[in-house]
Design a protein around this motif. Structure first.
Motif, mmCIF file in Angstrom:
data_model
loop_
_atom_site.group_PDB
_atom_site.id
_atom_site.type_symbol
_atom_site.label_atom_id
_atom_site.label_comp_id
_atom_site.label_asym_id
_atom_site.label_seq_id
_atom_site.Cartn_x
_atom_site.Cartn_y
_atom_site.Cartn_z
ATOM 1 N N ASP A 94 34.185 2.589 -24.989
ATOM 2 C CA ASP A 94 33.168 3.062 -25.925
ATOM 3 C C ASP A 94 33.708 4.299 -26.633
ATOM 4 O OD1 ASP A 94 30.944 4.193 -27.193
ATOM 5 O OD2 ASP A 94 29.567 3.437 -25.655
ATOM 6 N N TYR A 95 33.590 4.339 -27.961
ATOM 7 C CA TYR A 95 34.082 5.495 -28.705
ATOM 8 C C TYR A 95 33.422 6.792 -28.228
ATOM 9 C CZ TYR A 95 35.088 8.805 -32.364
ATOM 10 O OH TYR A 95 35.491 9.935 -33.028
ATOM 11 N N ASN A 96 32.201 6.694 -27.765
ATOM 12 C CA ASN A 96 31.471 7.876 -27.318
ATOM 13 C C ASN A 96 31.774 8.263 -25.872
ATOM 14 O OD1 ASN A 96 30.003 8.377 -29.752
ATOM 15 N ND2 ASN A 96 28.748 6.578 -29.274
ATOM 16 N N GLU A 104 32.062 -0.075 -31.845
ATOM 17 C CA GLU A 104 31.410 0.053 -30.558
ATOM 18 C C GLU A 104 30.638 -1.223 -30.230
ATOM 19 O OE1 GLU A 104 29.055 3.544 -30.805
ATOM 20 O OE2 GLU A 104 30.724 4.716 -31.611
ATOM 21 N N PHE A 148 32.499 7.618 -38.632
ATOM 22 C CA PHE A 148 31.670 7.218 -37.521
ATOM 23 C C PHE A 148 30.806 6.021 -37.869
ATOM 24 C CE2 PHE A 148 32.760 10.031 -34.276
ATOM 25 C CZ PHE A 148 33.035 11.260 -34.828
ATOM 26 N N SER A 186 30.890 2.800 -35.420
ATOM 27 C CA SER A 186 29.759 2.234 -34.695
ATOM 28 C C SER A 186 29.841 0.725 -34.655
ATOM 29 C CB SER A 186 28.448 2.689 -35.339
ATOM 30 O OG SER A 186 28.361 2.205 -36.670
#
Length: 372
Positions: free
Chosen positions: A66-68, A34, A27, A31
């Protein structure tokens, strides 16, 4: 076996900790990606062999996401042949890669015949005459009909016999059996018929002393190293029993990230190390070992011949790459030697040995390994 329960109880926290650290690293790198999507492109330049920030002149490349972005659900590739990744929900759109059987994906959009999924994607473009390679998270599309839930992932015969060295199984046969056949054989298992556990030898202050006729001081001694549970130097020995017709003791040893079994000659103290528990055939001519190698994601099988007392010889070994052993509700391997001289086990496709919550997957299929 109760000892395998102990091993997996020790092993699971180690794996979870490893996964935690891996996830943190993952992660951390994600980030940066992102930020790429929202502000600038992180690119890999073949000329400089380095990573640098650069603007892409405001042009969107691909379908960045977005990865999230929230995941609706997780599905698995259920088509045996690999499936295509599409840029859009359209058969005529660009195909950007493939996904193999049993691959888990995160769905971020549901359409009538398609799923939009979150996928790490490579893009190439040119800027000022230089080829740029861009990695980013994108929403790509796969066909819904080619996916399903975890229960649909099954081994086939090709998976069952696939080995690391790709060589034919010259010494053994392997086949699927029904659950009823498996349970019928389990009722007459002979796992401990040859091991005498009545004369228990207990450790005293971390020392296991085994009587040995020709050894120095008439004993062979194993000393535990009781470092903290997850310390590299931790070693612990456990007495399993003795095998009278072989004139051997059997002990197990656990280490920080591993374990093994040892046969020890009661007269000479000579040692014979095994990767896993020895399942002895009823005719006392052979024994088999089947190691659930969690770290490598494979199953290691070995066959040994018994040619009399102290005459043990490895005659065949192989590594199965597509399946793993299934554990029961007490985290014990479901393996046993049947009264028919065949080894039985409950196994599962390697990619789904863990469920969506990271627990051991209890589903599985039943197999039989017999001698040719």
């Amino acid at each position: 076996m109760s000892y395998n329960n102990y091993l997996h109880t020790r092993l699971l926290p180690i794996l979870l900790i490893s996964c935690l650290f891996s996830s943190c690293h993952y992660f951390s790198s994600s980030s940066a990606q992102e930020e790429v999507i929202e502000t600038a492109d992180v690119v890999y330049t073949q000329q400089k062999d380095s990573v640098e920030d650069t603007h892409s002149e405001g042009k969107r490349i691909g379908n960045p996401i977005d990865y999230n972005a929230p995941t609706i659900k997780e599905v698995y590739v259920t088509t045996r042949d690999s499936i295509d990744l599409y840029e859009e929900a359209d058969d005529k759109s660009a195909r950007l890669g493939k996904l193999p059987y049993a691959e888990k994906v995160e769905v971020v959009q549901e359409l009538n015949s398609w799923y939009g999924i979150k996928q790490r994607t490579q893009r190439k473009y040119k800027r000022d005459g230089e080829e740029i390679i861009l990695w980013q998270w994108e929403k790509l599309f796969i066909k819904r009909e080619q996916t399903g839930d975890i229960s649909q992932i099954k081994l086939n015969y090709k998976d069952l016999i696939t080995t690391e060295d790709k060589k034919p199984l010259k010494k053994i046969n392997i086949r699927f059996v029904t659950k009823d056949e498996y349970l019928a054989q389990k009722a007459n298992a002979v796992d401990f018929d040859f091991i005498n556990t009545t004369n228990t030898i207990k450790k005293v202050k971390g020392k296991l002393r085994l009587p040995c006729q020709e050894c120095k001081n008439k004993y062979i001694t194993y000393i535990d190293s009781l470092a903290p549970e997850y310390d590299d130097n931790r070693i612990e020995h456990t007495y399993i029993g003795e095998i009278p017709f072989l004139n051997q003791y059997l002990i197990s040893t656990t280490y920080y990230e591993g374990w093994d079994y040892t046969l020890i000659d009661k007269t000479t103290g000579k040692k014979f190390t095994l990767a896993a528990y020895p399942y002895i055939t009823p005719d006392r001519q052979y024994f088999m070992t089947l190691l659930d190698n969690v770290y490598e994601g494979v199953a290691d099988f070995s066959l040994y011949s018994i040619e009399g007392t102290n005459k043990i010889k490895k005659v065949f070994s192989t590594t199965f790459t597509q399946w793993a052993l299934v554990l029961d509700e007490k985290d014990r391997e479901q393996v046993f030697m049947g009264s028919d001289g065949n080894l039985y086990a409950k196994v599962i496709y390697i990619s789904v040995r863990w469920d969506q919550k990271g627990h051991y997957n209890p589903r599985g299929q039943y197999i039989c390994i017999s001698l040719k």
